[in-house]
Design a protein around this motif. Structure first.
Motif, PDB file in Angstrom:
ATOM      1  N   SER B  21      -6.265 -15.317   6.919  1.00 19.90           N
ATOM      2  CA  SER B  21      -6.204 -15.221   5.457  1.00 19.90           C
ATOM      3  C   SER B  21      -6.780 -13.883   5.019  1.00 19.90           C
ATOM      4  O   SER B  21      -7.844 -13.489   5.475  1.00 19.90           O
ATOM      5  CB  SER B  21      -7.006 -16.339   4.794  1.00 19.90           C
ATOM      6  N   PHE B  22      -6.068 -13.190   4.193  1.00 17.75           N
ATOM      7  CA  PHE B  22      -6.614 -11.977   3.578  1.00 17.75           C
ATOM      8  C   PHE B  22      -5.703 -11.573   2.433  1.00 17.75           C
ATOM      9  O   PHE B  22      -4.626 -12.141   2.256  1.00 17.75           O
ATOM     10  CB  PHE B  22      -6.753 -10.833   4.590  1.00 17.75           C
ATOM     11  N   SER B  23      -6.151 -10.623   1.655  1.00 14.52           N
ATOM     12  CA  SER B  23      -5.272 -10.140   0.591  1.00 14.52           C
ATOM     13  C   SER B  23      -5.439  -8.637   0.439  1.00 14.52           C
ATOM     14  O   SER B  23      -6.459  -8.061   0.826  1.00 14.52           O
ATOM     15  CB  SER B  23      -5.575 -10.858  -0.719  1.00 14.52           C
ATOM     16  N   VAL B  24      -4.420  -8.016  -0.073  1.00 18.78           N
ATOM     17  CA  VAL B  24      -4.421  -6.567  -0.258  1.00 18.78           C
ATOM     18  C   VAL B  24      -4.067  -6.277  -1.703  1.00 18.78           C
ATOM     19  O   VAL B  24      -3.078  -6.794  -2.227  1.00 18.78           O
ATOM     20  CB  VAL B  24      -3.402  -5.896   0.684  1.00 18.78           C
ATOM     21  N   GLU B  25      -4.902  -5.473  -2.344  1.00 18.94           N
ATOM     22  CA  GLU B  25      -4.648  -5.164  -3.750  1.00 18.94           C
ATOM     23  C   GLU B  25      -3.569  -4.098  -3.893  1.00 18.94           C
ATOM     24  O   GLU B  25      -3.286  -3.355  -2.959  1.00 18.94           O
ATOM     25  CB  GLU B  25      -5.926  -4.612  -4.406  1.00 18.94           C
ATOM     26  N   ASP B  26      -3.048  -4.022  -5.097  1.00 19.31           N
ATOM     27  CA  ASP B  26      -2.094  -2.953  -5.413  1.00 19.31           C
ATOM     28  C   ASP B  26      -2.740  -1.597  -5.162  1.00 19.31           C
ATOM     29  O   ASP B  26      -3.870  -1.368  -5.563  1.00 19.31           O
ATOM     30  CB  ASP B  26      -1.706  -3.028  -6.899  1.00 19.31           C
ATOM     31  N   GLY B  27      -2.007  -0.712  -4.531  1.00 22.59           N
ATOM     32  CA  GLY B  27      -2.472   0.652  -4.373  1.00 22.59           C
ATOM     33  C   GLY B  27      -3.520   0.859  -3.293  1.00 22.59           C
ATOM     34  O   GLY B  27      -4.025   1.963  -3.132  1.00 22.59           O
TER      35      GLY B  27
END
Ligand SMILES: Nc1ncnc2c1ncn2[C@@H]1O[C@H](COP(=O)(O)OP(=O)(O)OP(=O)(O)O)[C@@H](O)[C@H]1O
Ligand SMILES: [Mg+2]
Lengths: 309, 308
Positions: B21-27
């Motif tokens: 599980s992980f997330s990546v922000e815009d930019g």
């Protein structure tokens, strides 16, 4: 539909195929062989004609020889063209890149096939002048020539699809080449063997009928059912033609369609089935696999069914 | 931009990606680091719609990856860890082929290709056969290829592998430029230092599990205590190792014939104790110094070499 067929793969295949020296060589070789056969036969007849006159049989004879030879050549060439297209992409590691684009796996397969078929069509068209010469000998109907070309093309497409299917099924190009050629050989020889075998073991009132249908899968049998009956050579094949057009033989067997028509239908069905299987095998995350693995996904998808472009 | 939840992928019985599980922000530029076989490529392939996850979900710009591969493919530029090149195409034909495969109208393609070739500094190779390019050029060409449809998210699998230092710097500069153009980038590597300057966020993965994830600063901060002592000896390396690991119960590793590294979080008294032990044992010491924590150390600490 338009986007399914007209796509960059076709253009690229043409470009790379025509760019290297193999294509012109292949076409020349192909034509050379066909021409040589015509000439050789013509000379043979002329020598004989010195004593007995130029028979009316010569036209049909050359026609049969040419047609059979063309069919065999196409059977030989087609797997070479198609049995490496998909695993060739895999080996070059470009296949994943293709799948990443907006091309669906169906359109990838169709265009690969189309590229090979156009190439075969090119061979067939290039051979037309040779057939035209035969036509001038007389004794051959234009409609028969059309049918021969139809059967040849259908056979080539069938073998082409078999090649593509194998190239999807097997990881390595060599394996799929070998398997494709074995299958082609089965079609050309195996079907006849099965027919002979079935005829041998079958008894009963209509012993030959079911056995016949096996032989109709054979493109050569289909081809011979087109030729005019009295032409020499057709007799050899008569046991596979199942009484079709054969004088006074097995008159009880009345068939709605002639063998080449059965063959045509058979080819059509095989092509569609194999193409569907190929697309199914190729699609990494496609519809089919979603259906199989995750029924829940299908439901939500049916609700928001997006219009396919 | 990207959210991954409990993503798993198993090959038969082997679990290559384990509830990631992980997330990546815009930019953001998200560095995806892990030793060989950690599951980086597998994860990226799933995100690039080339593999189906065994379970779990991932969203890119709100689209479910496994439900709508077509829309995802439009959003994502995926660069695998190999070049896929056709040897009978020229550079511009190659790019044209892929632009057409993304259904970009012929009128726009010309301009896109020129722009990309300029960005990648490949204009002079426009007419060259793809096969004749050097490794670095091929790498840049492949980068150009995954940009033809102007994706919002770039997934780059080891884009700098096999490049010389200069080419690495070039790739890095290009990636920075892409970030300035507003792209979100996920980039994998098994060399952490390669990513420190470039990335805004890091995810460290091992054996299919995320062991650390967050902004670069966070990770460095979290592992601030992760310091080590570097010990240099003239000889008797094995004795030194034995003393530290067995007598003192610590775990030093041998860097080369003369160098030992000892992960160490203790205070100066303890340092002195180790030093005294070594000196008393007659080890020919050359130097004994605390090394500043760098990301490489953090990486070595976090990933314990479970896989391979
Ligand atoms: N097609 C496959 N079939 C079976 N196992 C696979 C397959 N692909 C990958 N694996 C296994 O999954 C694990 C993760 O592989 P993956 O390629 O994702 O690692 P990676 O982090 O990209 O490694 P590297 O740094 O070497 O590229 C490995 O142990 C590998 O052996
Ligand atoms: Mg990898």
């Amino acid at each position: 539909m338009k986007s399914l067929v007209l796509n960059p793969i076709l253009a690229k295949e043409f470009r790379s195929r025509m760019r290297n020296w193999k294509s012109p060589l292949m076409i020349s070789l192909y034509l050379g062989l066909l021409g040589l056969i015509t000439l050789a036969y013509y000379w043979m007849q002329q020598k004989r004609g010195f004593y007995s006159g130029f028979g009316p049989d010569v036209g049909p004879q050359i026609f049969i020889i040419l047609s059979v030879f063309q069919l065999l050549l196409l059977s030989f060439v087609t797997p070479a063209l198609t049995a490496g297209v998909i695993n060739g992409e895999r080996e070059r590691q470009t296949f994943d890149l293709l799948l990443c684009t907006r091309l669906s796996s169906a359109s990838i397969v169709l265009n690969k096939l189309l590229a090979s078929i156009s190439y075969i069509l090119l061979l067939v068209i290039a051979s037309l002048p040779v057939f035209a010469i035969v036509y001038f000998f007389g004794g051959v109907l234009l409609s028969d020539m059309g049918r021969v070309i139809l059967v040849s093309m259908a056979t080539a497409i069938t073998f082409g699809v078999i090649g593509i299917f194998c190239s999807t099924l097997f990881k390595r190009t060599q394996v799929s080449m070998v398997v494709s050629y074995v299958v082609v050989l089965l079609f050309l020889v195996g079907t006849m063997a099965v027919t002979v075998f079935l005829q041998g073991i079958q008894t009963g009132p209509y012993p030959r009928v079911t056995a016949m249908y096996f032989s109709y899968a054979n493109p050569l049998v289909a081809l011979f059912s087109i030729f005019p009956n009295q032409a020499a050579g057709v007799g050899i094949m008569s046991s596979f033609l199942g009484g079709y057009r054969t004088y006074g033989y097995n008159a009880a067997v009345s068939q709605a369609l002639s063998p080449w028509q059965y063959n045509f239908i058979f080819d059509g069905v095989l092509i569609i089935v194999l193409l569907l299987l190929t697309v199914f095998l190729l699609d990494p995350v496609g519809r089919f696999k979603r259906l199989r693995k995750n029924p829940a996904v299908v439901e939500t998808e049916a609700e928001s069914a997006p219009a396919e472009g | 931009m990207l959210q991954v939840e409990e993503l798993s992928k198993s090959y038969g019985k082997f679990l290559a990606v384990d509830r990631l599980s992980f997330s990546v922000e815009d930019g953001a530029i998200f560095g995806f680091v892990g030793p060989n076989g950690a599951g980086k490529t597998t994860t990226m392939k799933i995100l690039g719609t080339l593999l189906r996850p065994s379970s779990g979900k991932a969203w890119i710009a709100g689209e479910d990856v496994s439900q709508n591969p077509r829309r995802i493919r439009q959003l994502v530029g995926y660069m695998p860890d190999f070049f896929g090149v056709y040897d009978d195409l020229k550079v511009d034909e190659y790019l044209d082929f892929y632009s057409a495969s993304y259904r970009i109208p012929a009128r726009q393609r010309e301009k896109i290709i020129s722009d990309l070739l300029e960005l990648m500094d490949l204009e002079h190779k426009r007419e060259a056969y793809v096969d004749s390019l050097s490794r670095g050029m091929k790498q840049r060409l492949c980068l150009a290829r995954c940009l033809v449809h102007d994706p919002a998210l770039l997934i780059l699998d080891e884009p700098a592998s096999g490049l010389d230092p200069r080419a690495r710097v070039e790739v890095r500069e290009i990636l920075k430029e892409l970030k300035n153009m507003g792209k979100t980038i996920i980039i994998s590597s098994h060399i952490l230092s390669e990513l420190t300057e470039l990335c805004t966020h890091l995810g460290i993965i091992e054996a299919g599990k995320m062991v650390a994830c967050g902004s670069v600063d966070e990770i460095v901060h979290r592992s601030q205590s992760a310091q080590s002592i570097e010990i240099r000896v003239l000889g008797q390396m094995d004795e030194a190792l034995f003393i530290i690991n067995n007598n003192l119960g610590l775990s030093a590793i041998k860097l080369d014939e003369q160098m030992l590294e000892l992960p160490f979080n203790g205070n100066e008294e303890e340092m002195n104790r180790i030093l005294t032990h070594l000196v008393q044992a007659g080890i020919p010491l050359v130097s004994f110094a605390q090394s500043q924590s760098n990301l490489e150390n953090i990486f070595m600490q976090l990933t314990k070499g479970v896989v391979q």
